[in-house]
Structure formats: C-alpha cells, structure tokens
Design an enzyme around this catalytic site. Structure first.
Site, mmCIF file in Angstrom:
data_model
loop_
_atom_site.group_PDB
_atom_site.id
_atom_site.type_symbol
_atom_site.label_atom_id
_atom_site.label_comp_id
_atom_site.label_asym_id
_atom_site.label_seq_id
_atom_site.Cartn_x
_atom_site.Cartn_y
_atom_site.Cartn_z
ATOM 1 N N GLU A 172 0.788 -1.246 0.000
ATOM 2 C CA GLU A 172 0.000 0.000 0.000
ATOM 3 C C GLU A 172 0.816 1.290 0.000
ATOM 4 O O GLU A 172 0.582 2.163 0.826
ATOM 5 C CB GLU A 172 -0.935 -0.006 1.219
ATOM 6 C CG GLU A 172 -1.841 -1.210 1.272
ATOM 7 C CD GLU A 172 -2.687 -1.288 2.537
ATOM 8 O OE1 GLU A 172 -2.456 -0.488 3.458
ATOM 9 O OE2 GLU A 172 -3.577 -2.135 2.597
ATOM 10 N N GLU A 215 -6.004 -11.129 -0.525
ATOM 11 C CA GLU A 215 -6.773 -10.914 0.715
ATOM 12 C C GLU A 215 -8.272 -10.925 0.413
ATOM 13 O O GLU A 215 -9.017 -10.040 0.848
ATOM 14 C CB GLU A 215 -6.367 -9.589 1.378
ATOM 15 C CG GLU A 215 -4.883 -9.476 1.658
ATOM 16 C CD GLU A 215 -4.489 -8.208 2.425
ATOM 17 O OE1 GLU A 215 -5.361 -7.566 3.036
ATOM 18 O OE2 GLU A 215 -3.294 -7.875 2.415
HETATM 19 C C1 GLA Z 1 -4.794 -4.731 4.884
HETATM 20 C C2 GLA Z 1 -3.510 -5.454 5.241
HETATM 21 C C3 GLA Z 1 -3.737 -6.717 6.000
HETATM 22 C C4 GLA Z 1 -4.815 -6.579 7.042
HETATM 23 C C5 GLA Z 1 -6.061 -6.031 6.420
HETATM 24 C C6 GLA Z 1 -7.169 -5.872 7.429
HETATM 25 O O1 GLA Z 1 -5.402 -5.202 3.793
HETATM 26 O O2 GLA Z 1 -2.720 -5.738 4.122
HETATM 27 O O3 GLA Z 1 -2.556 -7.098 6.621
HETATM 28 O O4 GLA Z 1 -4.371 -5.749 8.073
HETATM 29 O O5 GLA Z 1 -5.764 -4.757 5.905
HETATM 30 O O6 GLA Z 1 -7.231 -6.873 8.337
#
Ligand code: GLA
Length: 382
Positions: free
Chosen positions: A160, A266
């Site tokens: 990010e 994710e």
């Molecule tokens: C982001 C991070 C993860 C996690 C999520 C929320 O996407 O990359 O590590 O913290 O937020 O749980």
C-alpha cells in the site's frame, strides 16, 4: 414470477443439486478442485497456529494449500521495540506451513501501518536519515531471511504505498527515503532473500484506474532497471456490487501484461452496508454500531446468501478465465467467525464475507465456487 426471484430459485436449486453430499464432489476440496489452476490460500491468525488442536486446523489443511500470516510477521507484532522480538507465533506459523506442505506467504516486510514509531527514529526527537533507515530495512530482511530461509515461498515486500490517484502515499518511508522507497525495498529483499522466494507488491483498491496505472508503471520501471519483482498482489477486499467484474478483469490483464504473476492476496466479500468512504486501508477507522449497519446479527437472509454465492461464482469464473496469469487466490481469513470485517469499520458487527460459516461449514458460496470446476470455462486471454 419476478425475474430476480426466478434467478434466485434457480440458483438455490443448483446449489442443492451440487451439495457436498452429491456424488461428484463428495471428496473434492477447494485445493483439489483448483489444483491445476492456482493455489488456494487463507490468512491465519496467531491463535490458529498457537493452539495445538484448533478446530479449524483440519479445515485449513483439507481445503487450502497456501497460508499467509495475518499479523505475526508484521514489523509491529514481531518486533515492537528495538530489542524485543516475539518470534513464537511466527515460528509456529512457518512450522505449520512447512509441516503441511503449504505455499507459505510472509506478510509483510514494509507497510505504513502496524510499524512502530521506533523504526523511523533515533530517539523521540530525531528521525533517522535515509541511509540509517535503509540500514534498518536491511537488518529486518536479513534477520527474517536467516530464520526462515527456504520456508517462506513468497513475501509481500511493500504494502500500500500508492494512492488511488496514482500518487505515492505520504508515509514516513517516503518522507525519509524518498520516492524510490519501493525500489529500495525490492533491492533489499532481493539482496537477502533466496532467489526462489517470490517478491510481491501488494495493495488494495487495485481496480482504481489511477492506482492500477501507477502500479503498472512502477513495476515496469523496476524491471527496466533490473530490480526483481515477481508478483503483483490484489488484496480484493470487495463488496457484493463493487468493483465490477469488468474492472477486476482490466486490472488482472494490466498487471499480467507487466510480465509478473498476479496474486489475489486478501479476498473477502463484504455483505454489510458500507459507505463508499469506508473503502480503503484505514484500519483505525471506528464508527458506531446501529441496527441499520448491523442488519444480519441474527443470521444471513437466504437472498443475501444467494447473492454472495453468485458474486463469488462470477469472481472465480473470471479467475479461471485468467488462470494462466493468476498464481494464487488467498482468502483473508478461514471462517466468517475470524474475519476482520466483524470489527471493521464498525466493531462487533456480524459479518459473512468468506466461504465457511461460523461453524466451519461450507456456505452456498463454497458450492458455487467448487461447482465451477464441473463446467468448461473460457480460456485465458493472456
Ligand atoms: C490490509 C492489510 C492486511 C490486514 C487487512 C485488514 O489489507 O494488508 O494485513 O491488516 O488490511 O485486516
């Protein structure tokens, strides 16, 4: 009959027909069903790996062939103070992955969140300079590489660092190191980690055109300079209606065209009401819970369960279409019970974003996803 009602009825019928008790899929698990396509992963919290007989361990090994550390390897939880290290859960995680033959993903080397202040400081009053912070980054990777040499197969190197408008995110990393922070991070990762360890750039909101273009530009530039990047991670914290399949496809194609693997890192689908402004990575966001924003506290209505199943089906259909470009699809969590979306952006809500319910049972969405493997799918456009 109303068209959407008829559609739902047909979907219900198809789900019943391919229930886990039907013959064809009796013994098939997710990892088996997609074994020729991509890894199927889940992120694990410390409690999974620290509890020797955690109820979901069996489920994880039956359904998944890849695991990602949710928090254990982040800088803050692992190394909260300069000379304090909490290796216990991280060691358990890596050992669990190795023992059960998982494709193990380390998350994450460098992020603006969950990184303690001390990392950037000499002392309370003085920040490090560029060379000193680069040295600290080197130390972290060296240490992790030595401890888990060949047991971690891929690392999210940077998380990010690009905003949706394509600009660099304002962070201590950029402030101290400068605009080549991400480049430096990949150079350092490549220097210390084995060549077989895949190096990934990971971000959320990867369908935003500004971020998509900037990620493509950054990866192309790194490659042109001979800096190793092996994968682009699309976090995929999505909702029932957004982003569209067409936008997701544009990003998969754009990222694959840079010549690296695409990782879905994710994945979860939020069914709860969300304001547009709540999308993003602001994990510190705290909003009050009301009846309106926690509508399914007593159970998920069948219509919403069906909509979730349809959404997952559409998404996996797209992933299969681009299976040549996609190396891994990882869910953020194992069951609805352990999803972060029960507590973000509103603490204590009842959320239903994954394929397994609170009791670890397969949901309608699971049946739809696994059911895709019975049907011919369009081939990759790569
Ligand atoms: C982001 C991070 C993860 C996690 C999520 C929320 O996407 O990359 O590590 O913290 O937020 O749980």
């Amino acid at each position: 009959m109303h068209k959407s009602k008829l559609h739902r009825l047909l979907l219900c019928l198809s789900i019943v027909l391919m229930s886990p008790f039907s013959l064809a899929n009796e013994t098939l698990s997710l990892k088996q069903a997609f074994s020729n396509d991509f890894y199927i992963g889940a992120s694990l919290k410390a409690e999974f790996v620290d509890t020797s007989n955690h109820a979901n361990k069996q489920l994880i090994n039956r359904e998944f062939n890849s695991v990602t550390s949710a928090n254990m390897l982040k800088w803050g939880p692992l190394n909260p103070k300069a000379n304090t290290f909490n290796f216990n859960s991280a060691d358990n995680f890596v050992e669990f992955g190795a023992l059960n033959n998982h494709y193990v993903v380390g998350h994450v080397l460098f992020w603006h969140n969950q990184t303690p202040k001390w990392v950037f400081q000499h002392n309370k009053h003085k920040l490090l300079n560029r060379e000193q912070l680069l040295a600290r980054m080197n130390e972290r990777v060296k240490l992790l590489s030595k401890r888990y040499t060949n047991e971690i197969h891929a690392w999210d190197v940077v998380n990010e660092t690009i905003l949706s408008n394509g600009q660099w995110r304002n962070s201590k990393w950029i402030e101290i190191i400068g605009e080549d922070f991400a480049e430096q991070a990949f150079i350092i990762a490549d220097k210390h980690l084995p060549k077989s360890t895949e190096l990934i750039y990971n971000d959320f909101g990867m369908t935003a055109p500004g971020r998509r273009d900037a990620v493509v530009k950054m990866v192309k530039q790194m490659k042109a300079k001979g800096i190793r990047v092996d994968g682009i991670g699309m976090q995929a914290h999505w909702s029932l209606n957004s982003p569209s399949i067409a936008e997701i496809e544009k990003s998969i194609v754009a990222f694959a065209n840079t010549g690296v693997d695409v990782h879905i890192t994710e994945l979860d689908i939020d069914v709860l009401p969300r304001e547009k402004s709540q999308f993003g990575a602001n994990t510190k966001l705290k909003l009050p819970m009301t009846k309106h924003n926690n509508p399914y506290a007593d159970g998920l209505p069948q219509a919403v369960d069906m909509a979730l199943a349809q959404r997952y089906k559409d998404i996996f259909e797209l992933f299969l279409k681009h299976k040549k470009s996609i190396k891994r699809v990882t869910f953020w969590g194992v069951t609805d019970q352990d999803s972060w979306l029960n507590n973000w952006p509103i603490k204590g809500r009842t959320s239903y974003p994954l394929l397994f319910n609170r009791h670890g049972q397969a949901k309608a969405a699971y049946q739809q996803v696994i059911g895709l493997k019975k049907q011919p799918v369009a081939s990759s456009t790569k």
